[in-house]
Design a protein around this motif. Structure first.
Motif, PDB file in Angstrom:
ATOM      1  N   LYS A   1       1.003  -0.930   0.052  1.00  0.00           N
ATOM      2  CA  LYS A   1      -0.268  -0.322  -0.521  1.00  0.00           C
ATOM      3  C   LYS A   1       1.445   1.350   0.268  1.00  0.00           C
ATOM      4  O   LYS A   1       2.408   0.975   0.020  1.00  0.00           O
ATOM      5  N   VAL A   2       0.462   2.086  -0.370  1.00  0.00           N
ATOM      6  CA  VAL A   2       1.156   3.354  -0.754  1.00  0.00           C
ATOM      7  C   VAL A   2       1.516   3.787   1.281  1.00  0.00           C
ATOM      8  O   VAL A   2       0.200   4.159   2.048  1.00  0.00           O
ATOM      9  N   VAL A   3       2.648   4.265   1.624  1.00  0.00           N
ATOM     10  CA  VAL A   3       2.505   4.717   2.882  1.00  0.00           C
ATOM     11  C   VAL A   3       3.623   5.936   2.789  1.00  0.00           C
ATOM     12  O   VAL A   3       4.438   6.622   2.139  1.00  0.00           O
ATOM     13  N   ARG A   4       2.706   6.756   3.885  1.00  0.00           N
ATOM     14  CA  ARG A   4       3.040   8.452   3.284  1.00  0.00           C
ATOM     15  C   ARG A   4       4.387   8.249   4.604  1.00  0.00           C
ATOM     16  O   ARG A   4       4.289   7.711   5.457  1.00  0.00           O
ATOM     17  N   PRO A   5       5.355   9.683   3.743  1.00  0.00           N
ATOM     18  CA  PRO A   5       6.166   9.551   5.026  1.00  0.00           C
ATOM     19  C   PRO A   5       5.991   9.864   6.490  1.00  0.00           C
ATOM     20  O   PRO A   5       6.583   9.503   7.362  1.00  0.00           O
ATOM     21  N   GLU A   6       4.985  10.761   6.205  1.00  0.00           N
ATOM     22  CA  GLU A   6       4.488  11.235   7.935  1.00  0.00           C
ATOM     23  C   GLU A   6       4.104   9.402   9.090  1.00  0.00           C
ATOM     24  O   GLU A   6       4.354   9.665  10.159  1.00  0.00           O
ATOM     25  N   GLU A   7       3.695   8.889   8.089  1.00  0.00           N
ATOM     26  CA  GLU A   7       3.143   7.821   8.299  1.00  0.00           C
ATOM     27  C   GLU A   7       4.088   6.617   9.356  1.00  0.00           C
ATOM     28  O   GLU A   7       4.460   6.302  10.132  1.00  0.00           O
ATOM     29  N   VAL A   8       5.510   6.596   8.515  1.00  0.00           N
ATOM     30  CA  VAL A   8       6.446   6.108   8.751  1.00  0.00           C
ATOM     31  C   VAL A   8       7.465   7.009  10.028  1.00  0.00           C
ATOM     32  O   VAL A   8       8.043   6.247  11.448  1.00  0.00           O
ATOM     33  N   LEU A   9       7.480   8.202  10.022  1.00  0.00           N
ATOM     34  CA  LEU A   9       7.670   9.532  11.504  1.00  0.00           C
ATOM     35  C   LEU A   9       6.652   9.358  12.292  1.00  0.00           C
ATOM     36  O   LEU A   9       7.663   8.720  13.157  1.00  0.00           O
ATOM     37  N   GLU A  10       5.349   8.211  12.170  1.00  0.00           N
ATOM     38  CA  GLU A  10       5.057   8.604  13.802  1.00  0.00           C
ATOM     39  C   GLU A  10       4.983   7.433  14.092  1.00  0.00           C
ATOM     40  O   GLU A  10       5.176   7.422  15.398  1.00  0.00           O
ATOM     41  N   SER A  11       5.144   6.448  13.264  1.00  0.00           N
ATOM     42  CA  SER A  11       5.340   4.994  13.888  1.00  0.00           C
ATOM     43  C   SER A  11       6.905   4.240  14.583  1.00  0.00           C
ATOM     44  O   SER A  11       7.156   3.895  15.567  1.00  0.00           O
ATOM     45  N   LEU A  12       8.149   5.386  13.985  1.00  0.00           N
ATOM     46  CA  LEU A  12       9.673   5.851  14.845  1.00  0.00           C
ATOM     47  C   LEU A  12       9.480   6.545  16.178  1.00  0.00           C
ATOM     48  O   LEU A  12       9.880   6.170  16.666  1.00  0.00           O
ATOM     49  N   LYS A  13       8.497   7.491  16.255  1.00  0.00           N
ATOM     50  CA  LYS A  13       7.638   8.135  17.412  1.00  0.00           C
ATOM     51  C   LYS A  13       6.990   6.979  17.829  1.00  0.00           C
ATOM     52  O   LYS A  13       8.120   6.971  19.249  1.00  0.00           O
ATOM     53  N   ASN A  14       6.190   6.415  17.662  1.00  0.00           N
ATOM     54  CA  ASN A  14       5.526   5.842  18.850  1.00  0.00           C
ATOM     55  C   ASN A  14       6.083   4.817  19.655  1.00  0.00           C
ATOM     56  O   ASN A  14       5.714   3.658  20.217  1.00  0.00           O
ATOM     57  N   ASP A  15       7.479   4.117  18.397  1.00  0.00           N
ATOM     58  CA  ASP A  15       7.888   2.986  19.101  1.00  0.00           C
ATOM     59  C   ASP A  15       9.068   2.914  19.529  1.00  0.00           C
ATOM     60  O   ASP A  15       9.638   2.211  20.162  1.00  0.00           O
ATOM     61  N   GLY A  16       9.622   4.818  19.568  1.00  0.00           N
ATOM     62  CA  GLY A  16      10.889   5.014  20.691  1.00  0.00           C
ATOM     63  C   GLY A  16      12.262   4.693  20.212  1.00  0.00           C
ATOM     64  O   GLY A  16      13.211   5.126  20.955  1.00  0.00           O
ATOM     65  N   THR A  17      11.800   4.573  19.098  1.00  0.00           N
ATOM     66  CA  THR A  17      13.065   4.559  17.645  1.00  0.00           C
ATOM     67  C   THR A  17      13.706   5.772  17.802  1.00  0.00           C
ATOM     68  O   THR A  17      15.205   6.380  17.482  1.00  0.00           O
ATOM     69  N   ILE A  18      12.801   7.058  17.317  1.00  0.00           N
ATOM     70  CA  ILE A  18      13.015   8.234  17.232  1.00  0.00           C
ATOM     71  C   ILE A  18      14.281   8.910  18.300  1.00  0.00           C
ATOM     72  O   ILE A  18      15.306   9.569  18.632  1.00  0.00           O
ATOM     73  N   ASP A  19      13.819   8.392  19.529  1.00  0.00           N
ATOM     74  CA  ASP A  19      14.887   9.086  21.977  1.00  0.00           C
ATOM     75  C   ASP A  19      15.703   8.167  21.336  1.00  0.00           C
ATOM     76  O   ASP A  19      16.367   8.825  21.468  1.00  0.00           O
ATOM     77  N   ALA A  20      16.002   7.369  20.664  1.00  0.00           N
ATOM     78  CA  ALA A  20      17.247   5.503  20.530  1.00  0.00           C
ATOM     79  C   ALA A  20      18.053   6.263  19.459  1.00  0.00           C
ATOM     80  O   ALA A  20      19.082   6.652  20.132  1.00  0.00           O
ATOM     81  N   LEU A  21      17.504   7.068  19.187  1.00  0.00           N
ATOM     82  CA  LEU A  21      18.359   6.902  17.412  1.00  0.00           C
ATOM     83  C   LEU A  21      18.666   8.705  18.420  1.00  0.00           C
ATOM     84  O   LEU A  21      20.299   9.063  17.657  1.00  0.00           O
ATOM     85  N   ARG A  22      18.774   9.374  18.809  1.00  0.00           N
ATOM     86  CA  ARG A  22      19.116  10.964  19.174  1.00  0.00           C
ATOM     87  C   ARG A  22      19.967  10.759  19.971  1.00  0.00           C
ATOM     88  O   ARG A  22      20.599  11.419  20.485  1.00  0.00           O
ATOM     89  N   MET A  23      19.684  10.369  20.994  1.00  0.00           N
ATOM     90  CA  MET A  23      20.243   9.476  22.086  1.00  0.00           C
ATOM     91  C   MET A  23      21.403   9.390  21.753  1.00  0.00           C
ATOM     92  O   MET A  23      22.417   9.724  22.159  1.00  0.00           O
ATOM     93  N   LYS A  24      21.501   8.363  20.566  1.00  0.00           N
ATOM     94  CA  LYS A  24      22.799   7.794  19.528  1.00  0.00           C
ATOM     95  C   LYS A  24      23.576   9.089  19.160  1.00  0.00           C
ATOM     96  O   LYS A  24      24.583   9.036  19.501  1.00  0.00           O
ATOM     97  N   ILE A  25      22.942  10.207  18.700  1.00  0.00           N
ATOM     98  CA  ILE A  25      23.439  11.191  18.232  1.00  0.00           C
ATOM     99  C   ILE A  25      23.972  12.345  19.128  1.00  0.00           C
ATOM    100  O   ILE A  25      25.012  12.248  19.050  1.00  0.00           O
ATOM    101  N   ILE A  26      23.599  12.618  19.952  1.00  0.00           N
ATOM    102  CA  ILE A  26      23.976  12.959  20.974  1.00  0.00           C
ATOM    103  C   ILE A  26      25.312  12.014  22.298  1.00  0.00           C
ATOM    104  O   ILE A  26      26.097  12.999  21.784  1.00  0.00           O
ATOM    105  N   ALA A  27      25.352  10.828  22.443  1.00  0.00           N
ATOM    106  CA  ALA A  27      26.864  10.171  22.426  1.00  0.00           C
ATOM    107  C   ALA A  27      27.516  10.360  21.915  1.00  0.00           C
ATOM    108  O   ALA A  27      28.538  10.516  22.085  1.00  0.00           O
ATOM    109  N   GLN A  28      27.663  10.566  20.265  1.00  0.00           N
ATOM    110  CA  GLN A  28      28.839  10.147  19.641  1.00  0.00           C
ATOM    111  C   GLN A  28      28.787  12.437  19.354  1.00  0.00           C
ATOM    112  O   GLN A  28      30.301  11.610  19.098  1.00  0.00           O
ATOM    113  N   LEU A  29      27.811  12.610  19.642  1.00  0.00           N
ATOM    114  CA  LEU A  29      28.459  14.173  19.102  1.00  0.00           C
ATOM    115  C   LEU A  29      29.497  14.636  21.006  1.00  0.00           C
ATOM    116  O   LEU A  29      29.686  14.913  20.689  1.00  0.00           O
TER     117      LEU A  29
END
Length: 182
Positions: free
Chosen positions: A6-34
């Protein structure tokens, strides 16, 4: 290969990444590397050491709060610009964190679109590809020297004669046949 997609909008992917905590985990990895970025630390320290705020006469008489506020006003923009560039370098890196981010986003996209399996990566051109290309060239040369091999018309011949006409392939001086065979 997979189920219908099915056609998936970018907003749907982003929402899923936010809801499952992936965005927060990636943010923490970026901060640690920075934080671990030694060049960023050195640059920031050098900027503070050469600060006009700290090197003006009378700076020692100011309170810590006044110095901090003045330093922030002077250095916030250039330090954040350097940090932003460093973060983008991490995100766009095709090896480390950037590769992880891309893979994670692709997995979520495929899951949301209903595709069971991700397509295989495109083959990288390397020594094997060059050998394959050479083998194809050799095959084409041998077919060109063999008169019994089938010949294909060049595209230019097809476009000159029109889309509706077909030759029988016996030779350039053979009559053309139209689509109805006459």
């Amino acid at each position: 290969m997979g189920s219908p997609s099915k056609v998936v909008r970018p907003e749907e992917v982003l929402e899923s990444l936010k809801n499952d905590g992936t965005i927060d985990a990636l943010r923490m990895k970026i901060i640690a590397q920075l934080k671990a970025n030694e060049d960023m630390k050195k640059t920031t320290m050098m900027m503070v050491e050469h600060s006009k705020v700290l090197n003006t006469p009378g700076a020692e008489k100011k309170t810590k709060r006044e110095l901090f506020d003045a330093l922030r006003q002077e250095l916030e923009t250039p330090v954040l610009e350097k940090a932003s560039k460093a973060v983008w370098d991490l995100i766009l890196d095709n090896g480390g964190l950037g590769k992880e981010i891309t893979g994670t986003v692709e997995k979520v996209f495929y899951r949301l679109s209903g595709v069971d399996m991700m397509p295989p990566p495109p083959p990288a051109a390397g020594p094997h590809q060059e050998k394959d290309d050479m083998a194809v060239d050799e095959c084409e040369k041998s077919n060109a020297s063999d008169p019994s091999s089938s010949r294909k018309r060049p595209f230019s011949d097809m476009s000159r004669k029109g889309a509706g006409s077909v030759t029988n392939g016996s030779g350039p001086d053979q009559p053309e046949l139209s689509e109805d065979g006459n």
